[in-house]
Design an enzyme around this catalytic site. Structure first.
Site, mmCIF file in Angstrom:
data_model
loop_
_atom_site.group_PDB
_atom_site.id
_atom_site.type_symbol
_atom_site.label_atom_id
_atom_site.label_comp_id
_atom_site.label_asym_id
_atom_site.label_seq_id
_atom_site.Cartn_x
_atom_site.Cartn_y
_atom_site.Cartn_z
ATOM 1 C CG ASP A 294 -2.129 0.999 0.956
ATOM 2 O OD1 ASP A 294 -2.179 1.634 -0.121
ATOM 3 O OD2 ASP A 294 -2.962 1.155 1.873
ATOM 4 C CG HIS A 298 0.128 11.866 0.374
ATOM 5 N ND1 HIS A 298 -0.783 12.116 -0.628
ATOM 6 C CD2 HIS A 298 -0.372 10.833 1.086
ATOM 7 C CE1 HIS A 298 -1.801 11.278 -0.520
ATOM 8 N NE2 HIS A 298 -1.581 10.474 0.506
HETATM 9 ZN ZN LIG Z 1 -4.186 1.650 -1.087
#
Ligand SMILES: [Zn+2]
Length: 425
Positions: A294, A298
């Protein structure tokens, strides 16, 4: 013609967990032989003394943010970070801009990956209310039960049902956004009740369908006791459900978020030690089938803003972070190949990957102790594992028998290819 490569003096991790000092012969993109192998003229020899030889990780859950959010990562940079973390295949999530939710957007994204990715890749497709044709090369239809990007969420059986009918394989972000609150602390704003509710909706939807019409269901990023109990229960009842978790749920709790701040803000949120331990136990028990990073970077400015977005970079430390669990005896070595490779291979129907065995595709990673991890590559700009000392460092990475990375150097040009599974279920 390319020469065969003989890896000498390394330690092989067999799929059953045995660790043996053996030679490995790579030729024509595959592992040809493992054992005591004599050097012959058609072979190049590579001394990997002190190295641990593992399958390259197949990471079925990444956000490379392209198209649309290249400042956060991008395919070229993300796939470099992947290689550095021992990841040789990625499946990219569809919440880009534009989202990957039409056949045209899917094909456009395929072109981007073809041009830029250093590792093998596959693409998830985004569920939409008016979804018609699912591209046959899509690895799954991704359903966000909490809003991600501008697309609407799916939190009722009526909404899920047509999706479940159309798709053969769905990957679900199981948090029901109708349970979200106005609390200031992240884990209270997205309470565990949201996970409980989402899982219950998925269960009810599956039951509404005859067995032959049910898709395979992947629960993404299992992070709580509730996910683990649900997966155990549904598997016992014979449902075709698979569990994925991410390294950050294995290493961090909300203590990290409270101490270090928004860099550890993720969805679903980090929670308690008991949740982390339940997910670790589920890896040992085979209730959670594989690990996806995952990887969701950012920029520093976004993370430092008043409303930081959720997501953590992970791919760059993926294999070392998972191996650390074996090193600390939290996971038996016999689970590693499954969790980083063959679990996802079986779930997504890939072929040619059986761990370090003769006949397997020669996508493999060699790790060493006390190596130099080098500078951070991800555009997120930080290493969330800094406060955990990881014993292993990725030393060398092979894709299809060719060295693509060694000791912090990338060898170019190397392009990954698209992998997608047959829907054999
Ligand atoms: Zn994800």
């Amino acid at each position: 013609m390319m020469k065969a490569v003989l890896l000498k003096n390394g330690t092989v991790l067999h799929p059953d967990g045995r660790l043996d000092r053996e030679d490995v012969l790579l030729d024509e993109g595959k592992i040809q032989k493992i054992g005591q192998i004599a050097l012959r003229p058609h072979m190049d020899v590579l001394d990997v003394e002190g190295g641990l030889i593992l399958p390259g990780m197949i990471d079925p859950h990444v956000h490379f943010r392209e198209p649309g959010f290249i400042a956060k990562e991008g395919i070229e940079n993300g796939s470099r970070a992947a290689v550095k973390g021992g990841v040789t295949t990625v499946f990219d999530m569809p919440n880009t801009d534009p989202p990957c939710d039409t056949p045209e957007a899917f094909e456009a994204k395929e072109r981007l990956f073809k041009e830029k990715s250093r590792v093998h890749w596959g693409l998830h497709y985004m569920a939409t209310p008016d979804m018609r044709d699912i591209p046959e090369r899509a690895v799954s239809v991704k359903i966000f039960m909490a809003r991600s990007s501008s697309r609407s969420a799916w939190n009722r059986e009526e909404a899920l049902l047509p999706m479940f009918r159309k798709a053969r394989r769905v990957a679900i972000h199981a948090e029901d956004e109708t349970c979200f609150t106005q609390e200031t602390r992240h884990h209270l704003r997205r309470p565990r009740q949201a996970i409980r509710m989402a899982l219950e909706t998925i269960r009810r939807t599956l039951i509404l369908l005859p067995e032959s019409e049910r898709p395979r269901v992947v629960i993404c990023h299992a992070s709580t006791l509730e996910d683990v109990q649900w997966l155990a229960d549904m598997k016992t009842r014979g449902f075709d459900v698979w569990g994925e978790t991410a390294p950050h749920y294995l290493w961090f709790t909300r203590e990290e978020e409270e101490y270090f701040g928004a860099r550890y803000q993720v969805n679903p949120p980090l929670r308690e030690v008991a949740d982390r331990d339940a997910v670790r136990q589920a890896l040992r028990d085979g209730i959670v089938d594989f690990i996806g990073t995952d990887h969701a970077p950012h920029t520093a400015a976004e993370k430092e803003s008043d409303h930081p977005p959720s997501g953590i970079p992970g791919i760059e430390w993926a294999v070392p972070a998972i191996l650390e669990l074996a090193e600390q005896r939290e996971l038996p070595w016999s689970r590693i190949t499954r969790l980083i490779s063959t679990g996802a291979v079986d779930c997504y129907g890939l072929s040619g990957y059986h761990g370090i065995q003769a006949g397997s595709t020669a996508d493999l990673v060699i790790l060493k102790k006390d190596g130099n991890p080098g500078p951070v590559i991800t555009r997120a700009g930080y290493n969330p594992y800094k406060h955990i000392s990881l014993t292993y460092t990725v030393n060398t990475v092979f894709i299809e028998g060719k060295v693509v990375y060694s000791e912090n150097k990338f060898f170019t040009p190397h392009k990954g290819k698209e992998l997608f599974g047959a829907f054999t279920g």
